[in-house]
Design a protein around this motif. Sequence first.
Motif, short mmCIF file in Angstrom:
data_model
loop_
_atom_site.label_atom_id
_atom_site.label_comp_id
_atom_site.label_asym_id
_atom_site.label_seq_id
_atom_site.Cartn_x
_atom_site.Cartn_y
_atom_site.Cartn_z
N LYS A 1 0.84 -1.20 0.00
CA LYS A 1 0.00 0.00 0.00
C LYS A 1 0.87 1.24 0.00
O LYS A 1 1.84 1.33 0.74
CB LYS A 1 -0.91 0.01 1.23
CG LYS A 1 -1.89 1.17 1.27
CD LYS A 1 -2.77 1.10 2.49
CE LYS A 1 -3.71 2.30 2.54
NZ LYS A 1 -4.58 2.28 3.75
N ASP B 1 1.14 5.77 -0.27
CA ASP B 1 0.52 7.08 -0.10
C ASP B 1 1.05 8.11 -1.09
O ASP B 1 0.39 9.10 -1.36
CB ASP B 1 0.76 7.60 1.33
CG ASP B 1 0.03 6.78 2.38
OD1 ASP B 1 -1.17 6.50 2.17
OD2 ASP B 1 0.64 6.41 3.39
N SER B 2 2.27 7.89 -1.59
CA SER B 2 2.87 8.89 -2.48
C SER B 2 3.87 8.24 -3.42
O SER B 2 4.54 7.27 -3.06
CB SER B 2 3.59 9.97 -1.65
OG SER B 2 4.19 10.94 -2.48
N ASN C 1 -0.32 10.59 -6.05
CA ASN C 1 -0.69 9.72 -4.94
C ASN C 1 -1.42 8.46 -5.40
O ASN C 1 -2.06 7.78 -4.60
CB ASN C 1 -1.54 10.48 -3.91
CG ASN C 1 -2.78 11.12 -4.54
OD1 ASN C 1 -3.14 10.81 -5.67
ND2 ASN C 1 -3.41 12.01 -3.80
N ARG D 1 4.79 4.86 2.14
CA ARG D 1 3.60 4.83 2.98
C ARG D 1 4.00 5.42 4.32
O ARG D 1 5.09 5.16 4.82
CB ARG D 1 3.11 3.40 3.18
CG ARG D 1 1.83 3.29 4.02
CD ARG D 1 1.55 1.84 4.40
NE ARG D 1 0.24 1.68 5.00
CZ ARG D 1 -0.07 1.97 6.26
NH1 ARG D 1 0.86 2.46 7.07
NH2 ARG D 1 -1.29 1.77 6.72
N TYR D 2 3.13 6.22 4.93
CA TYR D 2 3.47 6.79 6.22
C TYR D 2 2.33 6.64 7.22
O TYR D 2 1.17 6.46 6.86
CB TYR D 2 3.85 8.28 6.09
CG TYR D 2 2.68 9.22 5.92
CD1 TYR D 2 2.11 9.86 7.02
CD2 TYR D 2 2.15 9.49 4.66
CE1 TYR D 2 1.04 10.73 6.88
CE2 TYR D 2 1.10 10.36 4.50
CZ TYR D 2 0.54 10.98 5.61
OH TYR D 2 -0.51 11.84 5.46
N GLU D 3 2.70 6.71 8.48
CA GLU D 3 1.74 6.66 9.58
C GLU D 3 2.27 7.54 10.70
O GLU D 3 3.47 7.54 11.00
CB GLU D 3 1.57 5.22 10.07
CG GLU D 3 0.53 5.06 11.16
CD GLU D 3 0.24 3.60 11.47
OE1 GLU D 3 -0.14 3.31 12.61
OE2 GLU D 3 0.41 2.75 10.56
#
Length: 250
Positions: free
Chosen positions: A176, A178-179, A196, A224-226
């Motif tokens: 997965k 995000d950017s 994205n 991917r970040y959190e």
Amino acid sequence: MPTHKRFIQVVLLVIALSGCKEPDDGPEPTIADLAAPSIKLTTIAGTNSTLQATYFSTIVDSGFIGKITYIQGWGHAHFKSSNGAIIKPQWVATEGTQLNEKLGKYSTSPGNTQGIDFGSSVIWDVSETVLNPAIKEVLPYKVPEIGDVNVKDSLQSSAPFDMMIDLNNPFTNLGKLDSISYLIRGKETSLIKKMNVLAPATFTVAELKSLGKGKAYIQVEVYRYEIKTYSGFKVAFINKGVLNKPIWIY
């Protein structure tokens, strides 16, 4: 097992067959010096820290079987207080490997090894200071791996081009995202496209010509970040895949 471990098998095959290498067809164009793009530490606005796990891919010439993808595991980190002061925890580690601090930034240095094996999750361990709490975290998602892009050794600047990650490459395993960013660094300038979604990035004829002819580098980043908060201290956990590939612009 992460895909970069397959490189070991490839190397053994290369060693076994290296004595059978045929002569090259001819000399490649003389390549002028051009600095390769570095691995960037991604920061997220409003956070105090970045803990970044990176799989860094390069395309290497293995000899008999041609060019293949070599992937290394890197760890990067930095810490700042709410007023922007640099924080230097005594212990910063990922997957049990301690990161080295220099000028307030933390990093591992794989050298010629495969570096850190992140597996299907990423473990972080940071010691407490008066400005940051202790951080012990297991992120239950993998670090992206980029096997290659849909560019061989060169690009023609006379036609537009849609750049895309090679999803059929056996070393590509993204998960997965995000950017995504696609960078071309040429002799004259650099071009970058950010998005994205997993889609082609279009470079026009005018853009490609602005790079100048000669050696260039492609760099693709996906991450991917959190964000997690520990007693008011906000930490951005970044799982990033980076590919660097030298090419020739005609």
